[in-house]
Design a protein around this motif. Structure first.
Motif, PDB file in Angstrom:
ATOM      1  N   THR A  14       5.544  75.242   8.832  1.00 61.43           N
ATOM      2  CA  THR A  14       5.999  75.818  10.082  1.00 61.43           C
ATOM      3  C   THR A  14       6.336  77.293   9.900  1.00 61.43           C
ATOM      4  OG1 THR A  14       8.289  75.161   9.671  1.00 61.43           O
ATOM      5  CG2 THR A  14       6.904  73.625  10.913  1.00 61.43           C
ATOM      6  N   TYR A  15       6.178  78.041  10.991  1.00 63.11           N
ATOM      7  CA  TYR A  15       6.483  79.472  11.007  1.00 63.11           C
ATOM      8  C   TYR A  15       7.276  79.762  12.276  1.00 63.11           C
ATOM      9  CZ  TYR A  15       2.723  79.702   7.541  1.00 63.11           C
ATOM     10  OH  TYR A  15       1.934  79.507   6.431  1.00 63.11           O
ATOM     11  N   ASP A  16       8.378  80.457  12.131  1.00 65.08           N
ATOM     12  CA  ASP A  16       9.182  80.865  13.275  1.00 65.08           C
ATOM     13  C   ASP A  16       8.945  82.347  13.542  1.00 65.08           C
ATOM     14  OD1 ASP A  16      10.758  78.472  14.013  1.00 65.08           O
ATOM     15  OD2 ASP A  16      11.455  78.631  11.944  1.00 65.08           O
ATOM     16  N   VAL A  17       8.690  82.662  14.815  1.00 66.47           N
ATOM     17  CA  VAL A  17       8.391  84.039  15.195  1.00 66.47           C
ATOM     18  C   VAL A  17       9.167  84.393  16.456  1.00 66.47           C
ATOM     19  CG1 VAL A  17       6.085  83.979  14.153  1.00 66.47           C
ATOM     20  CG2 VAL A  17       6.367  83.341  16.560  1.00 66.47           C
ATOM     21  N   ASP A  18       9.254  85.705  16.709  1.00 69.80           N
ATOM     22  CA  ASP A  18       9.935  86.181  17.909  1.00 69.80           C
ATOM     23  C   ASP A  18       9.045  86.110  19.139  1.00 69.80           C
ATOM     24  OD1 ASP A  18      12.339  87.149  16.477  1.00 69.80           O
ATOM     25  OD2 ASP A  18      10.931  88.582  15.608  1.00 69.80           O
ATOM     26  N   HIS A  19       7.741  86.311  18.946  1.00 74.03           N
ATOM     27  CA  HIS A  19       6.812  86.409  20.076  1.00 74.03           C
ATOM     28  C   HIS A  19       5.481  85.798  19.646  1.00 74.03           C
ATOM     29  CE1 HIS A  19       6.054  88.693  23.967  1.00 74.03           C
ATOM     30  NE2 HIS A  19       4.848  88.213  23.681  1.00 74.03           N
ATOM     31  N   VAL A  20       4.795  85.188  20.589  1.00 79.65           N
ATOM     32  CA  VAL A  20       3.479  84.632  20.298  1.00 79.65           C
ATOM     33  C   VAL A  20       2.458  85.255  21.243  1.00 79.65           C
ATOM     34  CG1 VAL A  20       3.715  82.620  21.837  1.00 79.65           C
ATOM     35  CG2 VAL A  20       2.179  82.505  19.887  1.00 79.65           C
ATOM     36  N   VAL A  21       1.297  85.612  20.688  1.00 75.85           N
ATOM     37  CA  VAL A  21       0.170  86.132  21.465  1.00 75.85           C
ATOM     38  C   VAL A  21      -0.940  85.101  21.384  1.00 75.85           C
ATOM     39  CG1 VAL A  21      -1.527  87.974  21.704  1.00 75.85           C
ATOM     40  CG2 VAL A  21       0.807  88.524  21.000  1.00 75.85           C
ATOM     41  N   LEU A  22      -1.335  84.574  22.528  1.00 72.94           N
ATOM     42  CA  LEU A  22      -2.316  83.498  22.585  1.00 72.94           C
ATOM     43  C   LEU A  22      -3.667  84.077  22.978  1.00 72.94           C
ATOM     44  CD1 LEU A  22      -0.084  80.871  24.437  1.00 72.94           C
ATOM     45  CD2 LEU A  22      -0.404  81.180  21.974  1.00 72.94           C
ATOM     46  N   THR A  23      -4.575  84.095  22.034  1.00 73.78           N
ATOM     47  CA  THR A  23      -5.919  84.648  22.236  1.00 73.78           C
ATOM     48  C   THR A  23      -6.954  83.618  21.767  1.00 73.78           C
ATOM     49  OG1 THR A  23      -5.693  85.776  20.097  1.00 73.78           O
ATOM     50  CG2 THR A  23      -5.215  87.066  22.067  1.00 73.78           C
ATOM     51  N   PRO A  24      -6.978  82.437  22.392  1.00 75.71           N
ATOM     52  CA  PRO A  24      -7.803  81.351  21.869  1.00 75.71           C
ATOM     53  C   PRO A  24      -9.238  81.336  22.362  1.00 75.71           C
ATOM     54  CG  PRO A  24      -6.507  80.567  23.695  1.00 75.71           C
ATOM     55  CD  PRO A  24      -6.135  82.009  23.505  1.00 75.71           C
ATOM     56  N   GLY A  25      -9.609  82.244  23.283  1.00 71.63           N
ATOM     57  CA  GLY A  25     -10.967  82.201  23.801  1.00 71.63           C
ATOM     58  C   GLY A  25     -11.278  80.847  24.417  1.00 71.63           C
ATOM     59  N   PRO A  26     -12.442  80.252  24.092  1.00 72.79           N
ATOM     60  CA  PRO A  26     -12.824  78.973  24.702  1.00 72.79           C
ATOM     61  C   PRO A  26     -11.971  77.799  24.242  1.00 72.79           C
ATOM     62  CG  PRO A  26     -14.362  79.556  22.975  1.00 72.79           C
ATOM     63  CD  PRO A  26     -13.472  80.752  23.169  1.00 72.79           C
ATOM     64  N   TRP A  27     -11.096  78.027  23.244  1.00 74.52           N
ATOM     65  CA  TRP A  27     -10.248  76.966  22.727  1.00 74.52           C
ATOM     66  C   TRP A  27      -8.927  76.853  23.476  1.00 74.52           C
ATOM     67  CZ3 TRP A  27     -12.586  74.179  18.837  1.00 74.52           C
ATOM     68  CH2 TRP A  27     -13.718  74.770  18.262  1.00 74.52           C
ATOM     69  N   ALA A  28      -8.802  77.514  24.617  1.00 75.33           N
ATOM     70  CA  ALA A  28      -7.527  77.532  25.349  1.00 75.33           C
ATOM     71  C   ALA A  28      -7.045  76.126  25.698  1.00 75.33           C
ATOM     72  CB  ALA A  28      -7.678  78.370  26.618  1.00 75.33           C
ATOM     73  N   GLY A  29      -7.968  75.242  26.018  1.00 72.76           N
ATOM     74  CA  GLY A  29      -7.574  73.896  26.427  1.00 72.76           C
ATOM     75  C   GLY A  29      -6.898  73.092  25.345  1.00 72.76           C
ATOM     76  N   ARG A  30      -6.991  73.549  24.091  1.00 69.39           N
ATOM     77  CA  ARG A  30      -6.347  72.822  22.999  1.00 69.39           C
ATOM     78  C   ARG A  30      -4.894  73.227  22.786  1.00 69.39           C
ATOM     79  NH1 ARG A  30     -10.309  71.746  17.837  1.00 69.39           N
ATOM     80  NH2 ARG A  30     -11.935  70.541  18.911  1.00 69.39           N
TER      81      ARG A  30
END
Length: 386
Positions: free
Chosen positions: A192-208
């Motif tokens: 596991t990794y704890d972060v302050d902010h997440v950037v979601l750039t999954p392209g066609p994998w967004a549904g996962r």
């Protein structure tokens, strides 16, 4: 950790995630970038040897400021990476004068005051004999268009990010992504990794990704074919611009020879079918598809041998309006999403990386992205706009 050095996780390192990693790391953020595959892989949209860059844009003149900034950033990345990524060879849009996409391109050029030239079928044949135009068709030439190299672009951006301190986790599928009181927690391979902010750039994998369940991104299959050039020299970038062809029998994107052998064609008229899951991406095309692509080439590109020497498949994420989703993820804190670029995001990737960094570090950006808001598809948002 201080507010000026947030710990940021990027989920997905296709071209958008790679650019976000580059821009964030360069500004001092602690970047952790995760991908289920390797850098510059071919399982998403950021592959395929070549992509189009253009500023005369059928999607509208509102994109022109973003495209101009993107071109500057492409040059900056070339300097930072030591790689040649963008070759300005010009670009063509070919079709009947009343074809909607051609009209949109012409309208964009006129509204934005962009340099362009329109050729009738006779003069187009003189300047660009590689294309066979029917009587009455026209070709609009954009001198500031060109061809991008996708795999080196992704690799170059990730290498630049690493030089600024980013950590890249290839072959690390994110199994769980949960918002916490302090930020976000990611789980991958039992760690596991704890972060302050997440950037979601999954392209066609967004549904996962569970946090993107309400974001309407659909994976589609895009197939590219390479056809051997009879005269290779006549089809290199110094003589053959990139092109988008609109024709009642065929439509395609066309790229000059980059491998010393073949011109790449991406058929449009044969459709980009939905994929239930991008993991189900087929690795080739059916014989029927190959024959139909061959017929289009035989009809409209006389300088090519009309049987493909190579076929490759890719996945891309599309939104209902075919414009990307960019901004703060609704209903969450400290999450930014950039996805659903619908087949035309690659050329803009550096500026969207810059926008991602702006949103993470400042909560806003000076670029106009109001029309790309993630909540624009919700009934409440639509009602508010009406």
């Amino acid at each position: 950790m201080t507010a000026s050095t947030p710990r940021v996780a990027i989920v997905g390192t296709g071209v958008i995630g790679a650019m976000a990693a580059w821009q964030l790391a360069a500004r001092g953020a602690q970047v952790l970038a995760f991908d289920s595959y390797g850098r510059g892989h071919d399982r998403g949209a950021s592959a395929g040897e070549s992509r189009i860059f253009r500023t005369v844009y059928k999607e509208g003149a509102s994109y022109v400021p973003l495209l101009r900034r993107a071109q500057q950033l492409w040059r900056e990345l070339e300097t930072a990476s030591g790689r040649s990524l963008l070759t300005l060879c010009g670009g063509l849009t070919i079709g009947a004068p009343d074809e909607p996409d051609l009209q949109a391109v012409r309208r964009c050029a006129e509204q934005a005051g962009l340099p362009h030239q329109v050729f009738d079928s006779t003069t187009a044949a003189q300047h660009f004999p590689q294309h066979r135009l029917d009587p009455g068709e026209i070709a609009l030439h954009d001198p500031d268009a060109g061809v991008l190299r996708p795999e080196p672009s992704v690799q170059g951006a990730l290498e630049a990010a690493e030089r600024s301190g980013a950590r890249l986790f290839t072959y690390h599928q994110v199994d769980d992504l949960t918002e916490t009181a302090a930020g976000w927690r990611l789980s991958t391979g039992g760690t596991t990794y704890d972060v302050d902010h997440v950037v979601l750039t999954p392209g066609p994998w967004a549904g996962r990704l569970a946090p993107l369940a309400a974001v309407p991104v659909r994976a589609r299959l895009i197939t590219a074919c390479w056809f051997a050039a009879r005269d290779v020299a006549a089809h290199r970038p110094d003589r053959l611009p990139v092109a988008i062809r609109r024709h009642p029998e065929a439509g395609f994107s066309c790229f000059p020879v980059l491998d010393g052998v073949a011109v790449k064609i991406v058929p449009h008229h044969l459709g980009w079918p939905d994929l239930d899951d991008p993991g189900d991406l087929p690795r080739s095309a059916s014989p029927q598809f190959a024959r139909a692509a061959s017929a289009a080439v035989a009809r409209l590109l006389p300088g090519l041998v009309p049987e493909p020497v190579r076929i490759s498949t890719y996945a891309e994420g599309f939104t209902p309006d075919e414009h990307p989703v960019v901004g703060a993820l609704p209903g969450t804190a400290n999450a930014t999403v950039l996805t659903g670029f619908s087949g035309h995001g690659f050329k803009l990737a550096p500026v969207f990386g810059q926008i991602a960094a702006d949103l993470v570090l400042h909560g806003r950006t000076g670029h106009d992205i109001d029309g790309l808001a993630p909540d624009r598809f919700t009934p409440h948002r639509s009602a508010t706009r009406n």
